[in-house]
Design a protein around this motif. Structure first.
Motif, PDB file in Angstrom:
ATOM      1  N   LEU A 100       0.856  -1.186   0.000  1.00 39.52           N
ATOM      2  CA  LEU A 100       0.000   0.000   0.000  1.00 39.52           C
ATOM      3  C   LEU A 100       0.889   1.232   0.000  1.00 39.52           C
ATOM      4  N   ARG A 101       0.361   2.303  -0.526  1.00 39.62           N
ATOM      5  CA  ARG A 101       1.086   3.559  -0.546  1.00 39.62           C
ATOM      6  C   ARG A 101       0.235   4.621   0.134  1.00 39.62           C
ATOM      7  N   LEU A 102       0.731   5.141   1.231  1.00 40.72           N
ATOM      8  CA  LEU A 102       0.039   6.207   1.932  1.00 40.72           C
ATOM      9  C   LEU A 102       0.611   7.553   1.502  1.00 40.72           C
ATOM     10  N   SER A 103      -0.266   8.534   1.413  1.00 42.06           N
ATOM     11  CA  SER A 103       0.160   9.883   1.065  1.00 42.06           C
ATOM     12  C   SER A 103      -0.289  10.861   2.137  1.00 42.06           C
ATOM     13  N   CYS A 104       0.504  11.887   2.337  1.00 38.53           N
ATOM     14  CA  CYS A 104       0.161  12.951   3.276  1.00 38.53           C
ATOM     15  C   CYS A 104       0.405  14.273   2.548  1.00 38.53           C
ATOM     16  N   ALA A 105      -0.686  14.951   2.233  1.00 39.44           N
ATOM     17  CA  ALA A 105      -0.589  16.222   1.535  1.00 39.44           C
ATOM     18  C   ALA A 105      -0.555  17.351   2.554  1.00 39.44           C
ATOM     19  N   ALA A 106       0.469  18.181   2.453  1.00 35.38           N
ATOM     20  CA  ALA A 106       0.623  19.310   3.378  1.00 35.38           C
ATOM     21  C   ALA A 106       0.296  20.609   2.664  1.00 35.38           C
ATOM     22  N   SER A 107      -0.358  21.505   3.375  1.00 37.35           N
ATOM     23  CA  SER A 107      -0.664  22.825   2.832  1.00 37.35           C
ATOM     24  C   SER A 107      -0.485  23.854   3.954  1.00 37.35           C
ATOM     25  N   GLY A 108      -0.425  25.099   3.544  1.00 36.67           N
ATOM     26  CA  GLY A 108      -0.191  26.150   4.514  1.00 36.67           C
ATOM     27  C   GLY A 108       1.278  26.502   4.566  1.00 36.67           C
ATOM     28  N   PHE A 154       6.847  25.726   4.131  1.00 35.17           N
ATOM     29  CA  PHE A 154       8.258  26.097   4.101  1.00 35.17           C
ATOM     30  C   PHE A 154       8.896  25.985   5.480  1.00 35.17           C
ATOM     31  N   SER A 155       8.065  25.929   6.511  1.00 38.44           N
ATOM     32  CA  SER A 155       8.576  25.844   7.879  1.00 38.44           C
ATOM     33  C   SER A 155       8.677  24.411   8.402  1.00 38.44           C
ATOM     34  N   ILE A 156       8.332  23.449   7.543  1.00 38.23           N
ATOM     35  CA  ILE A 156       8.381  22.058   7.984  1.00 38.23           C
ATOM     36  C   ILE A 156       9.820  21.567   8.028  1.00 38.23           C
ATOM     37  N   ASN A 157      10.213  21.096   9.196  1.00 38.33           N
ATOM     38  CA  ASN A 157      11.569  20.580   9.402  1.00 38.33           C
ATOM     39  C   ASN A 157      11.626  19.074   9.208  1.00 38.33           C
ATOM     40  N   ALA A 158      10.556  18.387   9.556  1.00 36.63           N
ATOM     41  CA  ALA A 158      10.534  16.932   9.451  1.00 36.63           C
ATOM     42  C   ALA A 158       9.097  16.455   9.301  1.00 36.63           C
ATOM     43  N   MET A 159       8.942  15.369   8.580  1.00 30.42           N
ATOM     44  CA  MET A 159       7.654  14.698   8.444  1.00 30.42           C
ATOM     45  C   MET A 159       7.803  13.295   9.020  1.00 30.42           C
ATOM     46  N   ARG A 160       6.820  12.884   9.778  1.00 28.15           N
ATOM     47  CA  ARG A 160       6.830  11.560  10.377  1.00 28.15           C
ATOM     48  C   ARG A 160       5.526  10.841  10.106  1.00 28.15           C
ATOM     49  N   TRP A 161       5.588   9.534  10.112  1.00 31.08           N
ATOM     50  CA  TRP A 161       4.408   8.688  10.135  1.00 31.08           C
ATOM     51  C   TRP A 161       4.372   7.950  11.463  1.00 31.08           C
ATOM     52  N   VAL A 175      -4.302   2.430  12.448  1.00 28.94           N
ATOM     53  CA  VAL A 175      -4.606   3.732  11.859  1.00 28.94           C
ATOM     54  C   VAL A 175      -3.276   4.467  11.750  1.00 28.94           C
ATOM     55  N   TYR A 176      -2.974   4.921  10.555  1.00 32.08           N
ATOM     56  CA  TYR A 176      -1.712   5.601  10.287  1.00 32.08           C
ATOM     57  C   TYR A 176      -1.941   7.113  10.253  1.00 32.08           C
ATOM     58  N   TYR A 177      -1.046   7.842  10.931  1.00 32.35           N
ATOM     59  CA  TYR A 177      -1.137   9.298  11.017  1.00 32.35           C
ATOM     60  C   TYR A 177       0.146   9.933  10.494  1.00 32.35           C
ATOM     61  N   CYS A 178       0.018  11.043   9.782  1.00 27.32           N
ATOM     62  CA  CYS A 178       1.204  11.800   9.423  1.00 27.32           C
ATOM     63  C   CYS A 178       1.331  12.997  10.359  1.00 27.32           C
ATOM     64  N   ASN A 179       2.560  13.399  10.534  1.00 26.43           N
ATOM     65  CA  ASN A 179       2.898  14.451  11.495  1.00 26.43           C
ATOM     66  C   ASN A 179       3.929  15.364  10.870  1.00 26.43           C
ATOM     67  N   ALA A 180       3.753  16.656  11.046  1.00 23.70           N
ATOM     68  CA  ALA A 180       4.708  17.646  10.562  1.00 23.70           C
ATOM     69  C   ALA A 180       5.302  18.375  11.756  1.00 23.70           C
ATOM     70  N   ILE A 198       6.766  23.211  16.858  1.00 25.66           N
ATOM     71  CA  ILE A 198       5.341  22.882  16.927  1.00 25.66           C
ATOM     72  C   ILE A 198       5.031  21.717  16.000  1.00 25.66           C
ATOM     73  N   ASP A 199       4.162  20.817  16.472  1.00 23.11           N
ATOM     74  CA  ASP A 199       3.736  19.660  15.689  1.00 23.11           C
ATOM     75  C   ASP A 199       2.319  19.859  15.164  1.00 23.11           C
ATOM     76  N   TYR A 200       2.084  19.327  13.987  1.00 22.14           N
ATOM     77  CA  TYR A 200       0.738  19.258  13.429  1.00 22.14           C
ATOM     78  C   TYR A 200       0.450  17.821  13.038  1.00 22.14           C
ATOM     79  N   TRP A 201      -0.820  17.442  13.194  1.00 18.07           N
ATOM     80  CA  TRP A 201      -1.232  16.079  12.887  1.00 18.07           C
ATOM     81  C   TRP A 201      -2.344  16.070  11.858  1.00 18.07           C
ATOM     82  N   GLY A 202      -2.281  15.069  10.988  1.00 15.93           N
ATOM     83  CA  GLY A 202      -3.389  14.860  10.081  1.00 15.93           C
ATOM     84  C   GLY A 202      -4.346  13.844  10.677  1.00 15.93           C
ATOM     85  N   LYS A 203      -5.537  13.740  10.106  1.00 16.25           N
ATOM     86  CA  LYS A 203      -6.450  12.677  10.486  1.00 16.25           C
ATOM     87  C   LYS A 203      -5.891  11.360   9.978  1.00 16.25           C
TER      88      LYS A 203
END
Length: 114
Positions: free
Chosen positions: A17-25, A28-35, A90-95, A101-106
């Motif tokens: 399977l291939r999961l995608s996490c689309a970031a917006s906003g 440019f300030s994102i230092n790392a992306m995690r799953w 349930v897989y979550y992406c995190n910026a 500061i961290d942000y989470w997707g659904k």
């Protein structure tokens, strides 16, 4: 930053399977992306990281089977192969921003049948 995860589904053991996490906003300030992933009754578990500059790392449980990548600033993917029933979660992406500061997707559900 807003994150939208997609790509989950039902797959047989050994499949991919291939999961995608689309970031917006303020991407440019994102230092790392995690799953991360989480199963009922358990703590959220870190799966993979993609840091600016291209550094990647994986949890031992998925090393060699999962691959994280980031396409420019917008999309981070998690390619999952040789899936096992224990990958069901349930897989979550995190910026993580450069401010700390961290942000989470659904989350998106991944179910691997045996």
């Amino acid at each position: 930053v807003q994150l939208q995860a997609s790509g989950g589904g039902l797959v047989q053991a050994g499949g991919s399977l291939r999961l995608s996490c689309a970031a917006s906003g303020n991407v440019f300030s994102i230092n790392a992306m995690r799953w991360y992933r989480q199963t009922p009754g358990k703590q959220r578990e870190w799966v993979a990281i993609y840091q600016s500059g291209g550094y990647t790392d994986y949890a031992d449980s998925v090393k060699g089977r999962f691959a994280i990548s980031r396409d420019g600033l917008g999309e981070t993917t998690l390619q999952m192969t040789s899936l096992k029933p224990e990958d069901t979660a349930v897989y979550y992406c995190n910026a993580e921003l450069n401010t700390g500061i961290d942000y989470w997707g659904k989350g998106t559900q991944v179910t691997v049948s045996s």
